[in-house]
Design a protein around this motif. Structure first.
Motif, PDB file in Angstrom:
ATOM      1  N   ARG A  11       0.821  -1.216   0.000  1.00 37.34           N
ATOM      2  CA  ARG A  11       0.000   0.000   0.000  1.00 37.34           C
ATOM      3  C   ARG A  11       0.856   1.269   0.000  1.00 37.34           C
ATOM      4  O   ARG A  11       0.550   2.232  -0.701  1.00 37.34           O
ATOM      5  CB  ARG A  11      -0.926  -0.010   1.223  1.00 37.34           C
ATOM      6  CG  ARG A  11      -1.889   1.183   1.267  1.00 37.34           C
ATOM      7  CD  ARG A  11      -2.694   1.167   2.552  1.00 37.34           C
ATOM      8  NE  ARG A  11      -3.513  -0.035   2.636  1.00 37.34           N
ATOM      9  CZ  ARG A  11      -4.759  -0.118   2.199  1.00 37.34           C
ATOM     10  NH1 ARG A  11      -5.317   0.931   1.618  1.00 37.34           N
ATOM     11  NH2 ARG A  11      -5.448  -1.234   2.331  1.00 37.34           N
ATOM     12  N   GLU A  12       1.944   1.281   0.773  1.00 37.89           N
ATOM     13  CA  GLU A  12       2.763   2.480   0.875  1.00 37.89           C
ATOM     14  C   GLU A  12       3.444   2.808  -0.450  1.00 37.89           C
ATOM     15  O   GLU A  12       3.512   3.973  -0.868  1.00 37.89           O
ATOM     16  CB  GLU A  12       3.807   2.315   1.988  1.00 37.89           C
ATOM     17  CG  GLU A  12       3.239   2.315   3.403  1.00 37.89           C
ATOM     18  CD  GLU A  12       2.516   1.023   3.741  1.00 37.89           C
ATOM     19  OE1 GLU A  12       2.757   0.003   3.045  1.00 37.89           O
ATOM     20  OE2 GLU A  12       1.696   1.028   4.690  1.00 37.89           O
ATOM     21  N   THR A  13       3.982   1.790  -1.124  1.00 35.60           N
ATOM     22  CA  THR A  13       4.634   2.009  -2.412  1.00 35.60           C
ATOM     23  C   THR A  13       3.623   2.485  -3.454  1.00 35.60           C
ATOM     24  O   THR A  13       3.900   3.390  -4.244  1.00 35.60           O
ATOM     25  CB  THR A  13       5.313   0.716  -2.883  1.00 35.60           C
ATOM     26  OG1 THR A  13       6.248   0.289  -1.891  1.00 35.60           O
ATOM     27  CG2 THR A  13       6.039   0.940  -4.202  1.00 35.60           C
ATOM     28  N   TRP A  14       2.420   1.876  -3.432  1.00 36.28           N
ATOM     29  CA  TRP A  14       1.362   2.301  -4.358  1.00 36.28           C
ATOM     30  C   TRP A  14       0.976   3.752  -4.105  1.00 36.28           C
ATOM     31  O   TRP A  14       0.835   4.547  -5.046  1.00 36.28           O
ATOM     32  CB  TRP A  14       0.143   1.398  -4.189  1.00 36.28           C
ATOM     33  CG  TRP A  14      -1.045   1.848  -5.004  1.00 36.28           C
ATOM     34  CD1 TRP A  14      -1.290   1.594  -6.315  1.00 36.28           C
ATOM     35  CD2 TRP A  14      -2.151   2.639  -4.538  1.00 36.28           C
ATOM     36  NE1 TRP A  14      -2.472   2.173  -6.712  1.00 36.28           N
ATOM     37  CE2 TRP A  14      -3.017   2.821  -5.631  1.00 36.28           C
ATOM     38  CE3 TRP A  14      -2.475   3.202  -3.306  1.00 36.28           C
ATOM     39  CZ2 TRP A  14      -4.207   3.560  -5.529  1.00 36.28           C
ATOM     40  CZ3 TRP A  14      -3.654   3.940  -3.193  1.00 36.28           C
ATOM     41  CH2 TRP A  14      -4.509   4.102  -4.305  1.00 36.28           C
ATOM     42  N   ALA A  15       0.823   4.142  -2.825  1.00 38.28           N
ATOM     43  CA  ALA A  15       0.430   5.510  -2.485  1.00 38.28           C
ATOM     44  C   ALA A  15       1.487   6.513  -2.935  1.00 38.28           C
ATOM     45  O   ALA A  15       1.164   7.613  -3.411  1.00 38.28           O
ATOM     46  CB  ALA A  15       0.180   5.632  -0.984  1.00 38.28           C
ATOM     47  N   ALA A  16       2.766   6.155  -2.801  1.00 39.36           N
ATOM     48  CA  ALA A  16       3.840   7.054  -3.219  1.00 39.36           C
ATOM     49  C   ALA A  16       3.831   7.237  -4.740  1.00 39.36           C
ATOM     50  O   ALA A  16       4.019   8.354  -5.246  1.00 39.36           O
ATOM     51  CB  ALA A  16       5.189   6.513  -2.760  1.00 39.36           C
ATOM     52  N   ALA A  17       3.605   6.140  -5.472  1.00 39.82           N
ATOM     53  CA  ALA A  17       3.553   6.229  -6.930  1.00 39.82           C
ATOM     54  C   ALA A  17       2.354   7.056  -7.380  1.00 39.82           C
ATOM     55  O   ALA A  17       2.444   7.854  -8.332  1.00 39.82           O
ATOM     56  CB  ALA A  17       3.495   4.834  -7.541  1.00 39.82           C
ATOM     57  N   LEU A  18       1.220   6.864  -6.692  1.00 39.46           N
ATOM     58  CA  LEU A  18       0.030   7.645  -7.015  1.00 39.46           C
ATOM     59  C   LEU A  18       0.261   9.131  -6.737  1.00 39.46           C
ATOM     60  O   LEU A  18      -0.145   9.993  -7.530  1.00 39.46           O
ATOM     61  CB  LEU A  18      -1.166   7.138  -6.219  1.00 39.46           C
ATOM     62  CG  LEU A  18      -2.493   7.889  -6.428  1.00 39.46           C
ATOM     63  CD1 LEU A  18      -2.945   7.757  -7.888  1.00 39.46           C
ATOM     64  CD2 LEU A  18      -3.567   7.375  -5.478  1.00 39.46           C
ATOM     65  N   ALA A  19       0.925   9.447  -5.624  1.00 38.11           N
ATOM     66  CA  ALA A  19       1.195  10.839  -5.289  1.00 38.11           C
ATOM     67  C   ALA A  19       2.093  11.495  -6.333  1.00 38.11           C
ATOM     68  O   ALA A  19       1.909  12.669  -6.685  1.00 38.11           O
ATOM     69  CB  ALA A  19       1.852  10.922  -3.912  1.00 38.11           C
ATOM     70  N   ASP A  20       3.056  10.735  -6.867  1.00 35.16           N
ATOM     71  CA  ASP A  20       3.924  11.265  -7.916  1.00 35.16           C
ATOM     72  C   ASP A  20       3.119  11.568  -9.178  1.00 35.16           C
ATOM     73  O   ASP A  20       3.309  12.611  -9.815  1.00 35.16           O
ATOM     74  CB  ASP A  20       5.037  10.259  -8.211  1.00 35.16           C
ATOM     75  CG  ASP A  20       6.022  10.784  -9.226  1.00 35.16           C
ATOM     76  OD1 ASP A  20       6.604  11.864  -8.989  1.00 35.16           O
ATOM     77  OD2 ASP A  20       6.212  10.131 -10.267  1.00 35.16           O
TER      78      ASP A  20
END
Length: 228
Positions: A11-20
């Motif tokens: 979830r954390e990696t997905w959220a960071a990619a989405l934020a980018d």
């Protein structure tokens, strides 16, 4: 169907990619706002006093506004005598079925084609189109707004001041996409539009451009009036 899938992560990696990605989406939104602001500052050009033809007979261009001050026109491609017209134009305009809300903004959306009005109205029924149609046959209107017969489709926007009409904006090709919703919905899907020109990961389903679009015959079968 395809076996291709986006990579699975936490979830954390997905959220960071989405934020980018979101930063780029927000930047694009601000740029579109700036473009719209520039569009509102465009000069305009006065048009001739064209007389078109509607369902009730001859009608001046200023009267097509139906009392409103702003008018959006989809200039529909046309081949005289054809049972089914341009599938791109037919599919694009099928998106617009509830346009009454434009009146709240002193505006109207119609279709104008260079074809004969009898054929145009029959085609409207055949494919289940909801907008009012007008014909520019016998006038130079379509050619004067960059949508002459045999030259393609366009969107034009006009402003009325009394009986005087001004042309304020024009676009064609992919410039018209912003007015519809289908491409926007497809672009947020994992596989996108699935057309071969798009930049997609290896293995993503892709087809030649237009091959997934519904044809005019399919649209008529789905939305048109029986025996129209």
């Amino acid at each position: 169907m395809t076996d291709a899938r986006p990579p699975v992560t936490d979830r954390e990696t997905w959220a960071a990619a989405l934020a980018d990605l979101r930063r780029r989406e927000k930047a694009a939104t601000r740029e579109l706002d700036a473009i719209a602001a520039q569009r509102r500052r465009l000069p305009m050009v006065e048009l001739d006093d064209y007389t078109l033809t509607g369902a009730e007979g001859p009608i001046r261009l200023a009267e097509v506004f139906d009392g409103h001050s702003q008018l959006i026109v989809y200039n529909h491609m046309w081949n005289d005598g054809a049972t089914f017209q341009c599938p791109g134009c037919t599919g694009f305009t099928t998106q617009f079925s509830r346009l009454d809300y434009l009146a709240d903004y002193d505006a109207r959306f119609v279709i104008i084609t260079p074809g004969p009005i009898e054929e145009a109205l029959a085609y409207k029924r055949r494919v289940g189109n909801r907008m009012d149609w007008y014909s520019s046959a016998g006038t130079t209107f379509s050619a004067d707004v960059d949508a002459a017969q045999g030259e393609g489709f366009a969107v034009n926007v006009f402003l009325r001041d009394g009986d005087t009409v001004y042309r304020t904006w024009h676009s064609a090709g992919r410039g018209t996409e912003q007015l519809g919703f289908v491409f926007g919905l497809l672009d947020v899907l994992p596989y996108g539009r699935q057309e071969e020109w798009q930049d997609s990961p290896a293995g993503w389903p892709q087809s030649p451009t237009f091959t997934r679009w519904r044809g005019a015959e399919e649209i008529a079968a789905a939305y048109g009036e029986p025996d129209a």
